[in-house]
Structure formats: structure tokens, C-alpha cells
Design a protein around this motif. Structure first.
Motif, mmCIF file in Angstrom:
data_model
loop_
_atom_site.group_PDB
_atom_site.id
_atom_site.type_symbol
_atom_site.label_atom_id
_atom_site.label_comp_id
_atom_site.label_asym_id
_atom_site.label_seq_id
_atom_site.Cartn_x
_atom_site.Cartn_y
_atom_site.Cartn_z
ATOM 1 N N ARG A 1 42.333 38.707 -17.910
ATOM 2 C CA ARG A 1 42.180 37.768 -16.797
ATOM 3 C C ARG A 1 43.338 36.785 -16.771
ATOM 4 N N GLU A 2 43.794 36.368 -17.957
ATOM 5 C CA GLU A 2 44.937 35.461 -18.007
ATOM 6 C C GLU A 2 46.195 36.138 -17.489
ATOM 7 N N SER A 3 46.294 37.457 -17.724
ATOM 8 C CA SER A 3 47.456 38.177 -17.222
ATOM 9 C C SER A 3 47.493 38.147 -15.700
ATOM 10 N N ILE A 4 46.328 38.275 -15.079
ATOM 11 C CA ILE A 4 46.259 38.189 -13.619
ATOM 12 C C ILE A 4 46.677 36.801 -13.158
ATOM 13 N N THR B 1 51.372 49.462 -11.421
ATOM 14 C CA THR B 1 50.975 49.150 -12.783
ATOM 15 C C THR B 1 49.498 48.850 -12.866
ATOM 16 N N THR B 2 49.016 48.868 -14.110
ATOM 17 C CA THR B 2 47.595 48.628 -14.339
ATOM 18 C C THR B 2 47.199 47.237 -13.878
ATOM 19 N N VAL B 3 48.077 46.266 -14.103
ATOM 20 C CA VAL B 3 47.736 44.906 -13.701
ATOM 21 C C VAL B 3 47.567 44.808 -12.197
ATOM 22 N N LEU B 4 48.412 45.527 -11.457
ATOM 23 C CA LEU B 4 48.265 45.496 -10.004
ATOM 24 C C LEU B 4 46.932 46.089 -9.592
ATOM 25 N N ARG B 5 46.500 47.146 -10.296
ATOM 26 C CA ARG B 5 45.209 47.728 -9.961
ATOM 27 C C ARG B 5 44.084 46.767 -10.301
ATOM 28 N N ARG B 6 44.215 46.052 -11.426
ATOM 29 C CA ARG B 6 43.155 45.123 -11.804
ATOM 30 C C ARG B 6 43.084 43.948 -10.847
ATOM 31 N N SER B 7 44.181 43.650 -10.173
ATOM 32 C CA SER B 7 44.203 42.474 -9.314
ATOM 33 C C SER B 7 43.492 42.696 -7.995
ATOM 34 N N GLY C 1 44.653 44.239 -5.391
ATOM 35 C CA GLY C 1 45.532 44.362 -4.238
ATOM 36 C C GLY C 1 46.247 43.088 -3.853
ATOM 37 N N TRP C 2 45.779 41.914 -4.369
ATOM 38 C CA TRP C 2 46.420 40.661 -3.979
ATOM 39 C C TRP C 2 47.860 40.641 -4.461
ATOM 40 N N LEU C 3 48.078 41.022 -5.725
ATOM 41 C CA LEU C 3 49.428 41.017 -6.267
ATOM 42 C C LEU C 3 50.306 42.032 -5.551
ATOM 43 N N GLU C 4 49.724 43.133 -5.193
ATOM 44 C CA GLU C 4 50.479 44.177 -4.519
ATOM 45 C C GLU C 4 51.016 43.676 -3.181
#
Length: 913
Positions: free
Chosen positions: A622-625, A694-700, A702-705
Motif C-alpha cells: 500500500r505504501e508503494s502505491i 508492472t504489478t504496481v500499476l495493476r494493483r493501483s 488504473g489510476w497510476l496508468e
């Protein structure tokens, strides 16, 4: 851990990544090229000349029909030969030993009935493929990848013969185009099949031997799938499985009608470990094959061919390679392969199968035939796991022949390597050595600290990848992973052990609160590889204390031996494992040890091992997001500020047109490249599919994308403004009447700065080479690519963007206010802010597994505690020097004897009045 050998990684293809413009051009040119290639590859090959005696030609009807076809839609098979037109054995690129895995695909396009009831016209594609990797050859016609032949011909149902002609197209290493005219002849192509059915044939060249387009005949073998009939397991299944090891029904998991057997078995290349009895020494009575094979198989792989419509029966190949590496890369070997069919026995909760040998009198596949269906197999899913048995599938293989007959062998036990139970409820775990682990843990119990919280036993935080080191922790021996299997009496949450929704075994653990007062029973799987060759698989059980983060386990490892027995001798269960998890609010590493409790003189004893792992807890996820949210905002702010600073400099030049000659073109060129290169390398990320992010983009979610696209748009604006500034200065310099004098000063700047840049690049290359050298005893190391190091060095050059301007000011020795303070101080601040942020990030955030840095990317500049201090100090020093130069002269900080007179003075402009 899968005991298959590690898959080799194909060469990196980062340099093939193109911008959207280059991609569009590439697609257009490729389309034109491919169209020409296909048109050139088509040849008029007379059918009757080559096939009239096999299947006579007949006039086809106008429209295709689909009621009668020769093959299933996904018909595959194997082939031998074709070295001249496929991968050359002496490849000079990424050449892995014995990389000759050869598969074929027959794709039927259209089938036409003809004037003869028995004959049909067939149009199809025959694709030959050697491996999943591309190779660069020293000779031969093709450098790798599949080779397709567009073929057409006629098929006779009564004779089972299919004869086709056509051609394929490829290029040699020197770029020469080759059209390969070919003849395909297949036998036993029927509209129904059984276990004994084989389609055999050959692909022959129609060129004359000695021609550049000639290739030797390629033998083909396929297992047909049309209208398959299960003839060997249609009898009573008790009769099929008679002679094997009988196990009570209660010890095996059953299958519901909603869970077809194919769902559990239909996995590509299921691996099994073979366990032979120790009573017999003769290889001939131990192996399913004769001594002519040359080895005693240690593993067995199962490759499904076809599943029945009712989901209770299936057909598959059983291979017995010398190693998993051989099975993947070696050609199909009929001498060590069985073809089998099996059906689920609901009365005994097992799969009963009959297997037949594939006999081959020569090295050509088109002489293969199936005989001797005396091999029997039984597969079952254990209902109870323990430390000595955590395989999701076990069974045995035996011969129903008398002991004195040829082909007889003793019963062989086998167990699966992987554990992926799908749709089979009722599994439970039985703890047998947890008391030993509890005793060992109490001896070294850490002190409890109030206020510290450790990972929950049933959370995904208990899984980790690890670096295995020697006892002193100085040398990395290998890499591996650890994951819980059971927590208490429940399957570990989010593990690979999947159960059906009817069981809901995992949900009960979710609903109840974990008892923190008593250490929990837990079982683990640990797998790692030592010295690039030794696979170690350990199953362990013990206790986990959520108040201290201490995990104590007693483990068992499987022993590799040609005389393994399915009893205690095949396992070493004197292993002690301790793991210390850090608190969830810390960035510390997970640390542990693996020790043998045998005496040092025992042959099973091994030196203690230690391991460490990054504690990437769910909180860190969560901190990574949140970190990426912050970094995107910082990127947007930084690029927006750059746009403002550049616009201010452009306005400054319009107000002071006389300062154009005093601006360094090299400095502006460095700044422009600094915005252009990352934009070109990353712009295609706007268009790539979501699955490849990346995995983080998937966990986000779509906002980061979406905001990553916005970042690139703002970067594009900054680049265009920077390019506009370079264009304005360049145009003004060309029009200036003192062009020669100013050009001489610019050349001097280039002569000084360029060697500095080159020397720095050479040092970066040398450091990369030295750091990537392997120590004599080091088996594994992280190797940083040269491209990444050069990219980081380019970031350093960009950090010192004011150096060319400082040098030009020295050579001009003027006091002109060339650069707006807002521009050079602001740009310096934007370039140095990432280093200050990196110091903050290193002390606050845990190491990022995804490598998803939106700001202060470690691969784009030099980031470390030392560099994060040195670079800002030098950057502010450069800004201070420019400030002094524009106020007191370009050589104001130099000794008097070097200052000299003013190099350039203003000349009044004559009036036309």
C-alpha cells in the motif's frame, strides 16, 4: 519448487522497442515485404506428378464442407530432421545444449468434397517449430522460429492416405530468399482413432539434391484426435488397476461431477519423481524400458493429448527423459515415451490408466507403431498431507506381465513435484514433528516487545523469496522461495493450493481471530537451488509466534539417489530451520538459518546455511502505491516548472537579443537530449496493453496508468519548449556578424567538455566491467547492465548541465546576463530535488520489488547516500559560479594573470537616421 532445470532466458530485446512513429513505419514496410515474400514463395507444383499414384486428383466442389475433416483443429505432433532449414546445430547466438525440441502443427483451413465419394481436397498449413527461443546460425537457411508450408492436396478415407504439395519461404543468414517446394505424404489419416492410432509420414523436398533449396526428408508423427474411442479402459476399472498398490478410498480425495478429472490433470507437462524399490539391481527389471535406453529414469512427465466430453477420461503421453532439461529441448523420443488413456474410478477415488509402448525400428518417426499395452498406472490425490508427503498427486506404475516375461518391471512409486490442487475439497494436514520444532524454538526464544506487531500467520506476508548464503553470510550460494502450506488445520490463504468453493476451508480461518497467546502450528515448503545445479526441496512444519515473529521448523528434504525407496530412507528429516520476521512497521530483512542436526561425520550432514529476504509486507504494498502517487505528482510539478523556466528564458532572450552569442549551444543540446531520450524510450508505454504493465500499476486499479500518460504528455511539452529554445539560439547565432569569433569560443568549450564527458563514460564502462566480474567462489551475483550504467552517467551529465555554460563564459570573459536567474537556478533546483527525495525515500520506504519508480529512478541517474550529497553540492556550486560570472565576468574567480582583458565588448549600433 519444481525440480525441472531452470529455463534459459532469451537475450534482452530492449533495443527492439520502437516509438509509435517507428512502429507505424515498421508495420507498413513489413506488410509490403511480407506480401512480396508470399507472392514470391508460391510456386506452381503439379499435384499429379508427385501424388497421382498415392491419392488421385478429383474435381472439388465449389464450397467447403465441415462434416468430414482429417484432423482436429489443434492437431500437433513431432518431427525429426530439418537441420538444413531450421536451427543449425552450431549456433553462435544464445545456444543452449541440445536445443532441438521439435514440434509440428497441422492447421486445416478448408476441406472440399469431390466427384469421388471417398476423396476430399484439403488446404492446410504445416508449421515446424524447434524451440521457444530464436537462434542466430553460422550456416543453414533459417536462424530460428517456426517455418510454415502452405500446402494442398487430396485425402482418401478408405486408404487413410493424404498427399499434399506446396511451399514455404525463408531467408538464409546472408539475406538470400529461398522458396522451399515440398511434398507431404501421410499414412493412416482416419476419421476415427484409438490408442493404437498413429499418423506417420514425411515432408520431402521437391528440389534436386545439391540445390540451395534442398533439404533431407523430415519424418512426422501425430496422435490423431478425431472421434477418439477409449478402448482400453472401457472394461471394469478394478480389472484395469489390478496388480497395483491398493489404497483405502478414505485416504484419497474424491472428485465431484462438477470437478472433471481433466481440470486436475490437464496441465502442460506435469512432473513426477520416480521412487524405485531397492530390492532389485537389474535395470531391466526396474525400468519400464530396456537397458538400451542407457539410463534409469528418475523423473516422469505427463503431457495431456485429449479429454473426453464427459470429463471423466483423458488421453496423454508419458515421457521418461534423462532430465527435465532433456525433455524440454531434446527431440521426441518414442523409445522412452508411452501413450496412455485413463478413466476416473469413483469407487476407489483414483485414475486407472493403460499405457502402450511406441515401438520404432529405425531412427525415422514414420516407422513407429504402437504395441505392448501391458503397462498400468494409478493416480490418486492424497487426502492427508504430512511432512513426508505434500504432493498433490501420487501413484504407481507397474506391468501386468508375468515376472519372467520380457518387458516386465517392478512396481514404481511416483509423486508430483508441484502442488496445485484444483477443485478437490477435503484436504487436511497431519502434524507429526511439531513437538521437536517447539522444543528447539523454546531454547532460543527472543524477548517479547510491547507495541511491536508482526505478520499475521495467515497472511501473504509469510511468503518470501530468499538469497541463500553460507553460514557466515558472505557468499550467495543460490536463490529460492518459501511459502506456507497449512496454517493450523487450514490451507494457507492465497497459496497455490486452490480448493473448490464447496469446501470453504480457507474462509473459516478468515472469520476467526488468530490466537496470539499460543504459537500456531504451521507447515512450509522451501525450495532453492545451490551452485546452479543442485535443486533442494524442503518440506517443514513447526510453530510460529505472532508476538515475536519467530518461526521454528523441522524440515525433511528429498534425497536424490538411484536407489531411492518410498520409505524413510529417501528423506532426510534432521533439518532445523529458524526464521525471524521483522515487525510490519520496519524495513528490516527477514533472516533465517538452515542447519543439519546430524553428526558432522555422517554422510547426510551439511554445513549450516543462512538466508535473507526483503520483507515486502502488504503494508509496504500500500505504501508503494502511495509512493507512486507522490512521485507522479512530483514529476508533474517538476516538468511543469521546467516548462515555466524555459518559457521565462525565451522571454528573457526576446528582451535582450544581444545575449544570444553568449549562450552555450552545448548546454542547450544537453538539456534537449535530457528530455528527448527518456521520451523516445518510454513513449510506447502509452500504447502497450494493460497486461504488460508492472504489478504496481495493476494493483493501483488504473489510476497510476492514466497519470503515467499525463506525465509523458507534460514531458513532451517540456521537450518541445526546450527544443524551441535551442532553435532560437541556433538561428540567432547563425545570423550574428561575429559568427566566427563566437564559433571559436564554442569550439573551445567543446574541446574541453567533450573529453571530460568521454572520460567519465570510459570510467562508467570500466566500473561496470569490474563490478560484473565474478569472484572465483561466487556462483551468483547481480550484474548491472552496461546500458543502465551509461544511462545513469547520462543523468549525471544532465545534473551538471551548467558546465558548458561556465566554460563558454570563461572563454568569452563577459559580464552579460546571458541566462535568466529564474532559468538556471530553477532548472538546477529541479535537477537536484530528486537526490534530496532519494535520501528521504531510502529512509522511509522499503525496497521496491517492482522497480516501478516514477521519480528519481535509480536507473536514470546516480543515486546513493554519497551521490545524493555530492551532486547537489556540485550543482549549487555551478549555479553560484554562473551567478558570479554574470555579475563580475567570466573569469572573476580566477587569478589575475588568467583573467586578461574583456574578450568582447558591445559595439554601438549605427542609426539609419
Amino acid at each position: 519448487m519444481s525440480n525441472s532445470s531452470p529455463m534459459p532466458t532469451p537475450p534482452s530485446t530492449w533495443y527492439y522497442r520502437l516509438s509509435w512513429l517507428h512502429t507505424a513505419i515498421f508495420v507498413v514496410l513489413s506488410t509490403i515485404f511480407y506480401t512480396n515474400m508470399v507472392s514470391c514463395s508460391k510456386t506452381d507444383i503439379p499435384y499429379n506428378k508427385h501424388c497421382a499414384l498415392i491419392v488421385p486428383e478429383s474435381n472439388p466442389n465449389a464450397f467447403p464442407q465441415f462434416t468430414t475433416i482429417p484432423f482436429a483443429q489443434n492437431q500437433d505432433g513431432y518431427f525429426l530432421g530439418g537441420e538444413e532449414i531450421l536451427n543449425h546445430p552450431n549456433s553462435s547466438g544464445y545456444n543452449y545444449p541440445s536445443s532441438n525440441r521439435r514440434v509440428l502443427f497441422f492447421l486445416t483451413h478448408s476441406v472440399y468434397s469431390t466427384g469421388v465419394d471417398d476423396i476430399y481436397k484439403v488446404e492446410a498449413t504445416l508449421m515446424l517449430k524447434t524451440s521457444d527461443f530464436e537462434y542466430y546460425t553460422d550456416g543453414g537457411i533459417s536462424g530460428g522460429g517456426p517455418l510454415s508450408f502452405e500446402i494442398e492436396g487430396f485425402w482418401s478415407i478408405s486408404t487413410g492416405k493424404l498427399c499434399m504439395v506446396g511451399s514455404g519461404s525463408t531467408y538464409s543468414e546472408d539475406g538470400k530468399h529461398h522458396v522451399l517446394a515440398a511434398l507431404l505424404k501421410l499414412d493412416d489419416v482416419r476419421n476415427s482413432s484409438t490408442i493404437s492410432s498413429l499418423v506417420r509420414g514425411a515432408l520431402e523436398s521437391l528440389s534436386t539434391e545439391g540445390d540451395s533449396d534442398y533439404f533431407k526428408p523430415i519424418s512426422l508423427l501425430m496422435f490423431p484426435q478425431i472421434n477418439y474411442k477409449y478402448t482400453k479402459v472401457e472394461k471394469a476399472l478394478d480389472h484395469v488397476c489390478s496388480g497395483g498398490i491398493e489404497v483405502p478410498k478414505s485416504l484419497s480425495l474424491g472428485l465431484k461431477l462438477s470437478s472433471p478429472i481433466c481440470q486436475a490433470f490437464y496441465r502442460w507437462n506435469e512432473w513426477f519423481k520416480l521412487e524405485y524399490s531397492s530390492g532389485c539391481k537389474s535395470t531391466n527389471s526396474r525400468s519400464p524400458f530396456s537397458e538400451g535406453v542407457g539410463y534409469l529414469p528418475q523423473i516422469m512427465s505427463l503431457r495431456p493429448i485429449q479429454c473426453s466430453e464427459d470429463g471423466r477420461s483423458l488421453r496423454f503421453l508419458i515421457k521418461f527423459p534423462n532430465s527435465s532439461y532433456d525433455d524440454y529441448y531434446h527431440p521426441f523420443n518414442p523409445d522412452t515415451t508411452l501413450v496412455a488413456e485413463g478413466s476416473w474410478d469413483v469407487n476407489k477415488n483414483r485414475l486407472c490408466a493403460v499405457a502402450c509402448r511406441i515401438l520404432n525400428s529405425t531412427n525415422s518417426l514414420n516407422n513407429s507403431h504402437i504395441e505392448d499395452c501391458s503397462v498400468r498406472l494409478s493416480f490418486r490425490f492424497p487426502a492427508v498431507w504430512s511432512i513426508r508427503n505434500t504432493s498433490d498427486m501420487v501413484g504407481n506404475i507397474w506391468s501386468n506381465k508375468p515376472g519372467n516375461d520380457s518387458g516386465y518391471f517392478n512396481t514404481i512409486m511416483f509423486r508430483s513435484y508441484e502442488n496445485f490442487l484444483v477443485g478437490i475439497p477435503g484436504l487436511r494436514y497431519e502434524y507429526t514433528v511439531v513437538d521437536k520444532a517447539r522444543k528447539s524454538c523454546l531454547e532460543k526464544q527472543p524477548s517479547k516487545t510491547k507495541g511491536r506487531r508482526y505478520p499475521d500467520a495467515n497472511s501473504n506476508d509469510m511468503r518470501f523469496d530468499m538469497a541463500v548464503k553460507n553460514s557466515k553470510g558472505r557468499r550467495i550460494l543460490g536463490w529460492g522461495f518459501s511459502k506456507p502450506i497449512f496454517v493450523g488445520d487450514q490451507i494457507a490463504r492465497q497459496s497455490n493450493y486452490l480448493i473448490s468453493s464447496s469446501s470453504r476451508a480457507g474462509n473459516s480461518l478468515v472469520k476467526r481471530k488468530t490466537n496470539h497467546s499460543t504459537p500456531l502450528n504451521i507447515s512450509y515448503q522451501m525450495s532453492f537451488q545451490l551452485n546452479k545445479s543442485t535443486d533442494v526441496q524442503v518440506f517443514a512444519e513447526g510453530i510460529y509466534d505472532t508476538e515475536t515473529g519467530k518461526l521454528c521448523l523441522v524440515g525433511c528434504r528429498y534425497l536424490d539417489s538411484n536407489s531411492q525407496t518410498p520409505d524413510n530412507v529417501s528423506m532426510d528429516c534432521k533439518i532445523l530451520i529458524t526464521v525471524q520476521f521483522p515487525p510490519v512497521d520496519s524495513n528490516d530483512y527477514i533472516k533465517g538459518s538452515i542447519e543439519s542436526t546430524w553428526e558432522k561425520d555422517d554422510h547426510l550432514y551439511f554445513e549450516p546455511l543462512s538466508f535473507s529476504a526483503v520483507s515486502f509486507y502488504s503494508r509496504h504494498s500500500r505504501e508503494s502505491i502511495r509512493r507512486m502517487d507522490l512521485e507522479i505528482i512530483m514529476v508533474l510539478i517538476s516538468n511543469t516548472l521546467v516548462c515555466i523556466f524555459v518559457v521565462h528564458q525565451i522571454l528573457h532572450l526576446k528582451k535582450h537579443p544581444d545575449v544570444f552569442p553568449f549562450i552555450s549551444l552545448i548546454m542547450l543540446f544537453v538539456l534537449t537530449l535530457g528530455h528527448m531520450i527518456p521520451l523516445m524510450l518510454n513513449f510506447e508505454a502509452v500504447f502497450v496493453p494493460k497486461e504488460s504493465r508492472t504489478t504496481v500499476l495493476r494493483r493501483s486499479g488504473g489510476w497510476l496508468e492514466a497519470n503515467e500518460v499525463l506525465v509523458r504528455v507534460v514531458t513532451m511539452v517540456a521537450f518541445l519548449l526546450q527544443f524551441r529554445l535551442l532553435q532560437i539560439v541556433w538561428s540567432a547565432r547563425l545570423a550574428d556578424w561575429k559568427q566566427k569569433a563566437f564559433l571559436a569560443a564554442e569550439k573551445r568549450t567543446l574541446y574541453v567538455s567533450l573529453p571530460l564527458y568521454v572520460c567519465g563514460g570510459v570510467i562508467a564502462v570500466y566500473v561496470n566491467w569490474r563490478n560484473n566480474k565474478l569472484d572465483d567462489g561466487m556462483q551468483y551475483t547481480y550484474q548491472r547492465s552496461l546500458w543502465v550504467d551509461l544511462t545513469s552517467y547520462a543523468g549525471l551529465v544532465l545534473d551538471g548541465f551548467l558546465l558548458p555554460q561556465i566554460l563558454l563564459n570563461i572563454f568569452h570573459n563577459s559580464t552579460e546576463k546571458t541566462l535568466s536567474r529564474f532559468f538556471y537556478i530553477g532548472t538546477t533546483f529541479v535537477r537536484l530535488l530528486p537526490h534530496a527525495y532519494d535520501l528521504y525515500r531510502a529512509n522511509y520506504y522499503v525496497e521496491d520489488f517492482d522497480g516501478s519508480y516514477m521519480y528519481a529512478n535509480p536507473d536514470a541517474d546516480y543515486y546513493s547516500t554519497a551521490w545524493d550529497v555530492i551532486i547537489p553540492l556540485v550543482g549549487f556550486l555551478f549555479a553560484a559560479i554562473v551567478y558570479l560570472q554574470q555579475g563580475f565576468g567570466g573569469r572573476c574567480f580566477m587569478p589575475k594573470r588568467f583573467k586578461g582583458p574583456e574578450g568582447y565588448e558591445k559595439v554601438p549600433v549605427a542609426s539609419n537616421a
